[in-house]
Design a protein around this motif. Sequence first.
Motif: not given
Length: 71
Positions: A24-32
Amino acid sequence: MLSEHFETIEILGTNFAIAILFVLIGLAIQDVLNKGDVPKFGRWFVWIVLFLGCAGFIAKGIIQVIWEAGL
């Protein structure tokens, strides 16, 4: 039977929860990174830091298993 394996189930549940948290952290970072115009060097740096965090967590687990086994 459940009470005999409670500690093992707890450890596995914790490890899976942390793995899901990393995803989930990886997905959030990718989105940002996609929404903010981040240069290629910055993207690489962010992903390397995230990978090293995951690698450290995995290394900790392996070291803990070896330490508790007494090898």
